[in-house]
Write a protein that holds these residues in place. Structure first.
Motif, PDB file in Angstrom:
ATOM      1  N   GLY A   2       0.811  -1.204   0.000  1.00  0.00           N
ATOM      2  CA  GLY A   2       0.000   0.000   0.000  1.00  0.00           C
ATOM      3  C   GLY A   2       0.845   1.255   0.000  1.00  0.00           C
ATOM      4  N   GLU A   3       0.214   2.392  -0.336  1.00  0.00           N
ATOM      5  CA  GLU A   3       0.922   3.661  -0.466  1.00  0.00           C
ATOM      6  C   GLU A   3       1.661   4.053   0.802  1.00  0.00           C
ATOM      7  N   GLY A   4       1.059   3.820   1.968  1.00  0.00           N
ATOM      8  CA  GLY A   4       1.680   4.247   3.201  1.00  0.00           C
ATOM      9  C   GLY A   4       2.595   3.219   3.830  1.00  0.00           C
ATOM     10  N   ASP A   5       2.767   2.093   3.193  1.00  0.00           N
ATOM     11  CA  ASP A   5       3.612   1.038   3.752  1.00  0.00           C
ATOM     12  C   ASP A   5       5.063   1.488   3.860  1.00  0.00           C
ATOM     13  N   GLU A   6       5.699   1.034   4.928  1.00  0.00           N
ATOM     14  CA  GLU A   6       7.135   1.258   5.048  1.00  0.00           C
ATOM     15  C   GLU A   6       7.824   0.409   3.993  1.00  0.00           C
ATOM     16  N   MET A   7       8.828   0.971   3.376  1.00  0.00           N
ATOM     17  CA  MET A   7       9.529   0.239   2.319  1.00  0.00           C
ATOM     18  C   MET A   7      10.559  -0.691   2.936  1.00  0.00           C
ATOM     19  N   ARG A   8      10.362  -1.983   2.729  1.00  0.00           N
ATOM     20  CA  ARG A   8      11.303  -3.010   3.152  1.00  0.00           C
ATOM     21  C   ARG A   8      11.496  -3.974   2.000  1.00  0.00           C
ATOM     22  N   TYR A   9      12.741  -4.269   1.754  1.00  0.00           N
ATOM     23  CA  TYR A   9      13.025  -5.222   0.691  1.00  0.00           C
ATOM     24  C   TYR A   9      12.500  -6.600   1.067  1.00  0.00           C
ATOM     25  N   ALA A  10      11.933  -7.268   0.062  1.00  0.00           N
ATOM     26  CA  ALA A  10      11.530  -8.666   0.232  1.00  0.00           C
ATOM     27  C   ALA A  10      12.802  -9.527   0.213  1.00  0.00           C
ATOM     28  N   ARG A  11      12.653 -10.795   0.519  1.00  0.00           N
ATOM     29  CA  ARG A  11      13.812 -11.707   0.514  1.00  0.00           C
ATOM     30  C   ARG A  11      14.559 -11.589  -0.807  1.00  0.00           C
ATOM     31  N   PHE A  12      15.858 -11.628  -0.715  1.00  0.00           N
ATOM     32  CA  PHE A  12      16.723 -11.446  -1.883  1.00  0.00           C
ATOM     33  C   PHE A  12      16.519 -12.502  -2.959  1.00  0.00           C
ATOM     34  N   ASP A  13      16.002 -13.679  -2.584  1.00  0.00           N
ATOM     35  CA  ASP A  13      15.838 -14.754  -3.558  1.00  0.00           C
ATOM     36  C   ASP A  13      14.395 -14.928  -4.030  1.00  0.00           C
ATOM     37  N   SER A  14      13.498 -14.014  -3.618  1.00  0.00           N
ATOM     38  CA  SER A  14      12.107 -14.074  -4.076  1.00  0.00           C
ATOM     39  C   SER A  14      11.955 -13.237  -5.349  1.00  0.00           C
ATOM     40  N   VAL A  15      10.918 -13.511  -6.127  1.00  0.00           N
ATOM     41  CA  VAL A  15      10.667 -12.728  -7.337  1.00  0.00           C
ATOM     42  C   VAL A  15      10.513 -11.255  -6.962  1.00  0.00           C
ATOM     43  N   GLU A  16       9.753 -10.986  -5.922  1.00  0.00           N
ATOM     44  CA  GLU A  16       9.551  -9.606  -5.494  1.00  0.00           C
ATOM     45  C   GLU A  16      10.880  -8.943  -5.130  1.00  0.00           C
ATOM     46  N   GLY A  17      11.691  -9.602  -4.346  1.00  0.00           N
ATOM     47  CA  GLY A  17      12.980  -9.055  -3.938  1.00  0.00           C
ATOM     48  C   GLY A  17      13.924  -8.842  -5.108  1.00  0.00           C
ATOM     49  N   LEU A  18      13.939  -9.782  -6.038  1.00  0.00           N
ATOM     50  CA  LEU A  18      14.792  -9.649  -7.221  1.00  0.00           C
ATOM     51  C   LEU A  18      14.355  -8.472  -8.085  1.00  0.00           C
ATOM     52  N   LEU A  19      13.042  -8.291  -8.245  1.00  0.00           N
ATOM     53  CA  LEU A  19      12.532  -7.165  -9.028  1.00  0.00           C
ATOM     54  C   LEU A  19      12.809  -5.840  -8.327  1.00  0.00           C
ATOM     55  N   GLN A  20      12.678  -5.802  -7.014  1.00  0.00           N
ATOM     56  CA  GLN A  20      12.980  -4.578  -6.261  1.00  0.00           C
ATOM     57  C   GLN A  20      14.421  -4.159  -6.461  1.00  0.00           C
ATOM     58  N   ARG A  21      15.295  -5.124  -6.570  1.00  0.00           N
ATOM     59  CA  ARG A  21      16.727  -4.852  -6.702  1.00  0.00           C
ATOM     60  C   ARG A  21      17.171  -4.672  -8.157  1.00  0.00           C
ATOM     61  N   GLY A  22      16.232  -4.860  -9.105  1.00  0.00           N
ATOM     62  CA  GLY A  22      16.569  -4.697 -10.512  1.00  0.00           C
ATOM     63  C   GLY A  22      17.445  -5.801 -11.068  1.00  0.00           C
ATOM     64  N   ARG A  23      17.351  -6.979 -10.496  1.00  0.00           N
ATOM     65  CA  ARG A  23      18.200  -8.107 -10.905  1.00  0.00           C
ATOM     66  C   ARG A  23      17.647  -8.789 -12.154  1.00  0.00           C
ATOM     67  N   GLY A  24      18.536  -9.213 -13.017  1.00  0.00           N
ATOM     68  CA  GLY A  24      18.140  -9.930 -14.229  1.00  0.00           C
ATOM     69  C   GLY A  24      17.414 -11.222 -13.933  1.00  0.00           C
ATOM     70  N   LEU A  25      17.815 -11.900 -12.852  1.00  0.00           N
ATOM     71  CA  LEU A  25      17.142 -13.142 -12.475  1.00  0.00           C
ATOM     72  C   LEU A  25      15.672 -12.880 -12.142  1.00  0.00           C
ATOM     73  N   GLY A  26      15.370 -11.694 -11.652  1.00  0.00           N
ATOM     74  CA  GLY A  26      13.975 -11.325 -11.383  1.00  0.00           C
ATOM     75  C   GLY A  26      13.154 -11.327 -12.659  1.00  0.00           C
ATOM     76  N   ALA A  27      13.724 -10.797 -13.734  1.00  0.00           N
ATOM     77  CA  ALA A  27      13.029 -10.790 -15.021  1.00  0.00           C
ATOM     78  C   ALA A  27      12.827 -12.216 -15.536  1.00  0.00           C
ATOM     79  N   VAL A  28      13.847 -13.036 -15.390  1.00  0.00           N
ATOM     80  CA  VAL A  28      13.747 -14.430 -15.845  1.00  0.00           C
ATOM     81  C   VAL A  28      12.648 -15.159 -15.076  1.00  0.00           C
ATOM     82  N   ARG A  29      12.625 -14.985 -13.778  1.00  0.00           N
ATOM     83  CA  ARG A  29      11.615 -15.664 -12.959  1.00  0.00           C
ATOM     84  C   ARG A  29      10.230 -15.065 -13.162  1.00  0.00           C
TER      85      ARG A  29
END
Length: 147
Positions: A2-29
């Motif tokens: 949600g808009e007011g949520d505190e920004m916290r990175y998701a797990r580094f190996d999750s699709v959400e976390g990979l996309l947050q970090r701009g990782r190529g593996l995120g796009a693949v997954r």
């Protein structure tokens, strides 16, 4: 997410976390399950997950919207957000429009007609104007602007 949520990175190996970090593996997954990845892609456009201003994500995110065949509607909605959200939305929509995305092109044209700025962040819009995405008729897409 949600808009007011505190920004916290998701797990580094999750699709959400990979996309947050701009990782190529995120796009693949993400391609493996676009339906699950869609809200994470749109959230990555809505929020600025970068650590610094030098990490350019608009091509990565526009490519995800294109490759996953996601609706640009959630990105278009960000045009009415704060200046930073609007700037990120313009960056992504501009690239989608240059690739022939009619909905993105019309959203940018409407944004300009309603008085919205295209140059709020980094000279955004110069490429779109030069290639006729939001300018007058008779301007074609430049082949060198493909991404």
């Amino acid at each position: 997410m949600g808009e007011g949520d505190e920004m916290r990175y998701a797990r580094f190996d999750s699709v959400e976390g990979l996309l947050q970090r701009g990782r190529g593996l995120g796009a693949v997954r993400a391609v493996q399950d676009p339906h699950v990845a869609a809200p994470f892609v749109h959230d990555a456009i809505r929020r600025d997950w970068r650590w610094d201003g030098f990490d350019e994500r608009s091509r990565y995110l526009a490519g995800l919207v294109r490759d996953l065949r996601l609706s640009p509607a959630p990105v278009v909605e960000l045009l009415s957000g704060d200046e930073r959200q609007c700037g990120r939305a313009v960056d992504v929509l501009e690239l989608l429009a240059l690739e022939g995305g009619d909905e993105a092109r019309e959203a940018l044209r409407s944004h300009v007609r309603e008085g919205g700025a295209l140059g709020t962040r980094t000279g955004v819009g110069r490429r779109a104007l030069a290639c006729g995405v939001v300018g007058g008729p008779g301007r074609g897409r430049a082949a060198t602007d493909r991404w």
